[in-house]
Design a protein around this motif. Structure first.
Motif, short mmCIF file in Angstrom:
data_model
loop_
_atom_site.label_atom_id
_atom_site.label_comp_id
_atom_site.label_asym_id
_atom_site.label_seq_id
_atom_site.Cartn_x
_atom_site.Cartn_y
_atom_site.Cartn_z
N MET A 1 -71.98 -13.35 5.95
CA MET A 1 -71.79 -13.38 4.50
C MET A 1 -70.65 -12.44 4.09
O MET A 1 -69.83 -12.78 3.23
CB MET A 1 -73.08 -13.00 3.80
N ALA A 2 -70.60 -11.26 4.73
CA ALA A 2 -69.51 -10.33 4.45
C ALA A 2 -68.17 -10.91 4.86
O ALA A 2 -67.15 -10.74 4.17
CB ALA A 2 -69.76 -9.00 5.17
N CYS A 3 -68.15 -11.64 5.99
CA CYS A 3 -66.90 -12.25 6.47
C CYS A 3 -66.38 -13.30 5.50
O CYS A 3 -65.16 -13.47 5.36
CB CYS A 3 -67.11 -12.88 7.85
N ILE A 4 -67.28 -14.04 4.86
CA ILE A 4 -66.87 -15.05 3.88
C ILE A 4 -66.05 -14.38 2.77
O ILE A 4 -64.96 -14.83 2.41
CB ILE A 4 -68.09 -15.77 3.29
N PHE A 5 -66.57 -13.27 2.25
CA PHE A 5 -65.89 -12.60 1.14
C PHE A 5 -64.59 -11.92 1.59
O PHE A 5 -63.58 -11.98 0.89
CB PHE A 5 -66.83 -11.57 0.49
N THR A 6 -64.59 -11.32 2.77
CA THR A 6 -63.37 -10.66 3.25
C THR A 6 -62.28 -11.68 3.60
O THR A 6 -61.10 -11.42 3.39
CB THR A 6 -63.67 -9.78 4.47
N TYR A 7 -62.68 -12.83 4.13
CA TYR A 7 -61.73 -13.88 4.45
C TYR A 7 -61.05 -14.39 3.18
O TYR A 7 -59.82 -14.55 3.12
CB TYR A 7 -62.44 -15.04 5.17
N ILE A 8 -61.87 -14.65 2.16
CA ILE A 8 -61.33 -15.14 0.88
C ILE A 8 -60.45 -14.07 0.23
O ILE A 8 -59.40 -14.38 -0.36
CB ILE A 8 -62.49 -15.57 -0.05
N LEU A 9 -60.88 -12.81 0.32
CA LEU A 9 -60.07 -11.71 -0.22
C LEU A 9 -58.70 -11.65 0.45
O LEU A 9 -57.67 -11.51 -0.22
CB LEU A 9 -60.79 -10.37 -0.02
N SER A 10 -58.67 -11.78 1.77
CA SER A 10 -57.41 -11.74 2.52
C SER A 10 -56.50 -12.90 2.15
O SER A 10 -55.29 -12.73 2.03
CB SER A 10 -57.71 -11.76 4.03
N PHE A 11 -57.11 -14.07 1.95
CA PHE A 11 -56.32 -15.24 1.54
C PHE A 11 -55.71 -15.03 0.16
O PHE A 11 -54.53 -15.31 -0.06
CB PHE A 11 -57.23 -16.48 1.52
N GLY A 12 -56.51 -14.52 -0.77
CA GLY A 12 -56.01 -14.28 -2.13
C GLY A 12 -54.95 -13.20 -2.19
O GLY A 12 -54.04 -13.25 -3.03
N MET A 13 -55.03 -12.20 -1.30
CA MET A 13 -54.07 -11.10 -1.29
C MET A 13 -52.68 -11.51 -0.80
O MET A 13 -51.70 -10.83 -1.07
CB MET A 13 -54.60 -9.97 -0.41
N GLY A 14 -52.59 -12.60 -0.05
CA GLY A 14 -51.30 -12.99 0.51
C GLY A 14 -50.92 -14.43 0.31
O GLY A 14 -50.25 -14.79 -0.66
N PRO A 15 -51.39 -15.32 1.21
CA PRO A 15 -50.94 -16.71 1.19
C PRO A 15 -51.17 -17.43 -0.13
O PRO A 15 -50.33 -18.24 -0.55
CB PRO A 15 -51.78 -17.36 2.31
N ALA A 16 -52.27 -17.17 -0.81
CA ALA A 16 -52.61 -17.90 -2.04
C ALA A 16 -51.54 -17.73 -3.12
O ALA A 16 -51.22 -18.67 -3.84
CB ALA A 16 -53.96 -17.45 -2.58
N GLY A 17 -50.98 -16.54 -3.22
CA GLY A 17 -50.04 -16.28 -4.30
C GLY A 17 -48.59 -16.31 -3.92
O GLY A 17 -47.75 -16.87 -4.63
N VAL A 18 -48.27 -15.74 -2.77
CA VAL A 18 -46.86 -15.54 -2.41
C VAL A 18 -46.19 -16.85 -1.99
O VAL A 18 -44.98 -17.03 -2.18
CB VAL A 18 -46.73 -14.48 -1.29
N THR A 19 -46.96 -17.78 -1.43
CA THR A 19 -46.39 -19.04 -0.93
C THR A 19 -45.61 -19.78 -2.01
O THR A 19 -44.53 -20.32 -1.76
CB THR A 19 -47.51 -19.95 -0.37
N GLY A 20 -46.16 -19.82 -3.22
CA GLY A 20 -45.51 -20.56 -4.31
C GLY A 20 -44.23 -19.92 -4.82
O GLY A 20 -43.43 -20.57 -5.50
#
Length: 486
Positions: free
Chosen positions: A358-377
Motif C-alpha cells: 500500500m505504501a508503494c502504491i502512494f510512493t510510486y504515484i508520488l514519483s510519477f507526479g514529481m517528474g514524468p507527469a508534468g515535465v513531459t508536456g
C-alpha cells in the motif's frame, strides 16, 4: 488564463479517466439488459466484459485522433480558438452520454467516449503549447507544468464526483458521464476574455501590435525589449517557412535528437506503469483490511497523492530543472516497482507485506507526479521552433495515446502471465528512460530557444565541420540580421 484554459482542457483528461471507475457494474448491467430487450440474448460475462473494455479503450483511440488533428487546428485557428472549438466534441459527447440510457443504446456511450477522447487528445496537445508560448522564460516550466496539475486535479474531482453519495449510484451514472460538460461551459464563458498566444500572433499571423498588446495584458506591465527581441528572432528564423508536417521532422537531421527525445519520453510516460498501479490499488487496500465500502474513499487518496506531487513539481521545476525532475522521477519509480514486486511476492507469508504494498502504491504515484507527469508536456514547447512545434506535439501526443491504448490492452495478459512480477517490464522502461535522460537530454531551464537549439545542433551534427552548419539568426534590440555561424 491558466485556470480558464486548463479547466476545460487537461482537467478533462484526468476527470474522464476517473469517472469510469464508479459506474462499471451499472453500465455492464445496462449493456446486458439492452441485448436482452433488443435481441432476447443473455450475454456471457466475458462478452459483457469485452463490450465494457471497448467502451473504456475507445477513449484512447479518440485521444489518438485528437492528437493528429490538434496540429492543423492550431495552425488554422490559433491556440485559444482551438481550445474553444474543442468544446464542440465535448458537448456532443456529453449529450450522447446523457441520453444513452433513455434511448436504450450502449452504442451512444461508445460514440460519446470517442468524442470525449478527441477532446482530451486536442487539449493535451494545444494547452501546453498555449501556455509555453505565452509564459515568460523564467516561469515557462512552471506555467506549462500546471497542465499536469489540472490533470491530477481532474482525477481527484472525478473520484469525488463518482462517490456513491454523489453521482456514483445506479440511478445517476448517465449524469456522471455527462458531468464533464460543466468544466466545458466554464471555459466557454471565461477563455474568450483572455489573449491569444503572443508567439502565434507575431510569428504565424505577423501581427506585431496584437503581440505587444497580448504581452502587455499577460505581464501586467510594459513589454520588456529582451522578451520581444527573442520572439522577433524566432520570427526571423521562421520567415518564409510554412508549418512543418510530422513526416518532415522525421526526415530532418537538424531535429533528430529533439524528435528522439520527445518520442522516448512521451512513450515512457504511459509505459512506466503508473496507470497500472491503480489496477492493483483496490486489491491491495482489501488485503490490508480495508472494507469494500471504505475502499472508494481510500482510492481518492491515490488521486490526491498525484495532485500533491504535481503541485510540488510545479514549485521545483524552475529550481531543479527539467532533466533532474524527469530522471529523478523515473529512478524512484524503478526502485518502488522493485520493492512493490518483492512485497507482492511475500504478501501471503509475511503479515505486514500488504501495508508495504500500500505504501508503494502512494510512493510510486508520488514519483510519477514529481517528474514524468508534468515535465513531459513542457519539452516540445522548449526544444522545437514555432514552425515545427505543432507537428512535434502531434507526434508526442500520438505516441502517448497509442501507448496508453497498448498498455490498457496488454496489462491484463501481463497480470495473468507474470502474476506478481507484472511490474518488472515497467521497471525496465523506467530505468532505461532515466538512463537516456541522464546521457542525452540537455537541460532547458531558463534558456532561450536559440541556446537550446545550439546544444541539440552539436548532437545532431556531431563530428562535422562547423562550416557545414546552417545559417544562424542574430539580433539586437529588435533588429534582425542573418550571419553565417562562426
Amino acid at each position: 488564463m491558466v485556470a480558464s484554459a486548463a479547466v476545460g482542457g487537461t482537467l478533462q483528461y484526468g476527470y474522464n479517466l476517473a469517472i469510469m471507475n464508479a459506474p462499471t457494474t451499472f453500465i455492464q448491467t445496462f449493456i446486458n439488459e439492452t441485448f436482452l430487450q433488443r435481441w432476447d440474448i443473455q450475454l456471457e460475462d466475458f462478452q459483457v466484459t469485452l463490450v465494457w473494455t471497448i467502451i473504456v479503450s475507445i477513449f484512447s483511440l479518440g485521444g489518438f485522433a485528437g492528437a493528429l488533428i490538434a496540429g492543423p487546428m492550431t495552425i488554422r485557428f490559433g491556440r485559444k480558438k482551438c481550445l474553444l472549438l474543442n468544446n464542440v466534441f465535448l458537448m456532443s459527447g456529453a449529450l450522447l452520454a446523457l441520453t444513452s440510457r433513455a434511448a436504450g443504446s450502449f452504442e451512444m456511450i461508445v460514440l460519446s467516449r470517442v468524442l470525449i477522447g478527441i477532446n482530451a487528445g486536442i487539449s493535451m496537445n494545444v494547452q501546453p503549447m498555449y501556455f509555453g508560448e505565452s509564459a515568460p522564460k523564467h516561469l515557462r516550466g512552471a506555467i506549462s507544468q500546471s497542465s499536469a496539475v489540472f490533470t491530477a486535479f481532474g482525477v481527484v474531482l472525478g473520484q469525488v464526483v463518482g462517490l456513491r453519495e454523489i453521482l456514483g449510484g445506479e440511478s445517476c451514472w448517465q449524469y456522471l458521464l455527462a458531468s464533464n460538460a460543466i468544466p466545458g461551459f466554464i471555459q466557454l464563458l471565461t477563455l474568450p476574455w483572455f489573449p491569444e498566444s503572443p508567439r502565434y500572433l507575431l510569428i504565424d499571423r505577423g501581427d506585431k501590435e496584437a503581440c505587444i498588446n497580448a504581452l502587455r495584458r499577460l505581464r501586467g506591465c510594459e513589454v520588456q525589449s529582451s522578451e520581444l527581441d527573442e520572439i522577433l528572432q524566432e520570427q526571423a528564423e521562421a520567415k518564409g517557412l510554412r508549418p512543418r508536417r510530422p513526416w518532415e521532422l522525421f526526415a530532418d537531421r537538424a531535429v533528430r535528437w529533439q524528435l528522439i527525445s520527445v518520442i522516448i519520453i512521451s512513450s515512457a510516460m504511459q509505459l512506466c506503469g503508473n496507470d497500472s498501479i491503480y489496477f492493483y490499488a483496490s486489491y491491495i487496500f482489501k488485503e490490508a483490511g480495508i472494507s469494500d465500502e471504505q475502499i472508494q474513499y481510500v482510492t481518492i487518496g491515490t488521486g490526491t497523492c498525484e495532485f500533491t506531487a504535481c503541485i510540488m513539481c510545479n514549485l521545483l521545476v524552475e529550481r531543479k530543472g527539467r532533466r533532474f525532475m524527469l530522471m529523478g522521477g523515473f529512478l524512484l519509480m524503478t526502485i518502488w516497482a522493485i520493492v512493490f514486486t518483492i512485497a507482492l511476492s511475500f504478501e501471503q507469508s509475511v503479515p505486514w507485506m500488504p501495508y508495504l504494498s500500500m505504501a508503494c502504491i502512494f510512493t510510486y504515484i508520488l514519483s510519477f507526479g514529481m517528474g514524468p507527469a508534468g515535465v513531459t508536456g513542457i519539452l516540445p514547447t522548449e526544444i522545437f521552433n514555432q514552425t515545427a512545434r505543432p507537428a512535434a506535439y502531434m507526434i508526442a501526443g500520438s505516441m502517448m495515446w497509442l501507448n496508453l491504448f497498448i498498455v490498457g490492452m496488454i496489462f491484463p495478459f501481463l497480470v495473468s502471465g507474470l502474476s506478481e512480477y507484472c511490474l518488472v517490464p515497467f521497471a525496465v522502461v523506467c530505468l532505461a528512460s532515466a538512463l537516456y535522460i541522464g546521457l542525452f537530454l540537455p537541460e532547458t531551464k531558463g534558456k532561450s530557444l536559440s541556446v537550446i537549439t545550439s546544444e541539440f545542433h552539436k548532437m545532431n551534427f556531431k563530428g562535422q565541420n562547423d562550416k557545414s552548419l546552417p545559417f544562424q539568426t542574430q539580433y539586437k534590440l529588435g533588429e534582425v540580421c542573418l550571419s553565417t555561424a562562426l
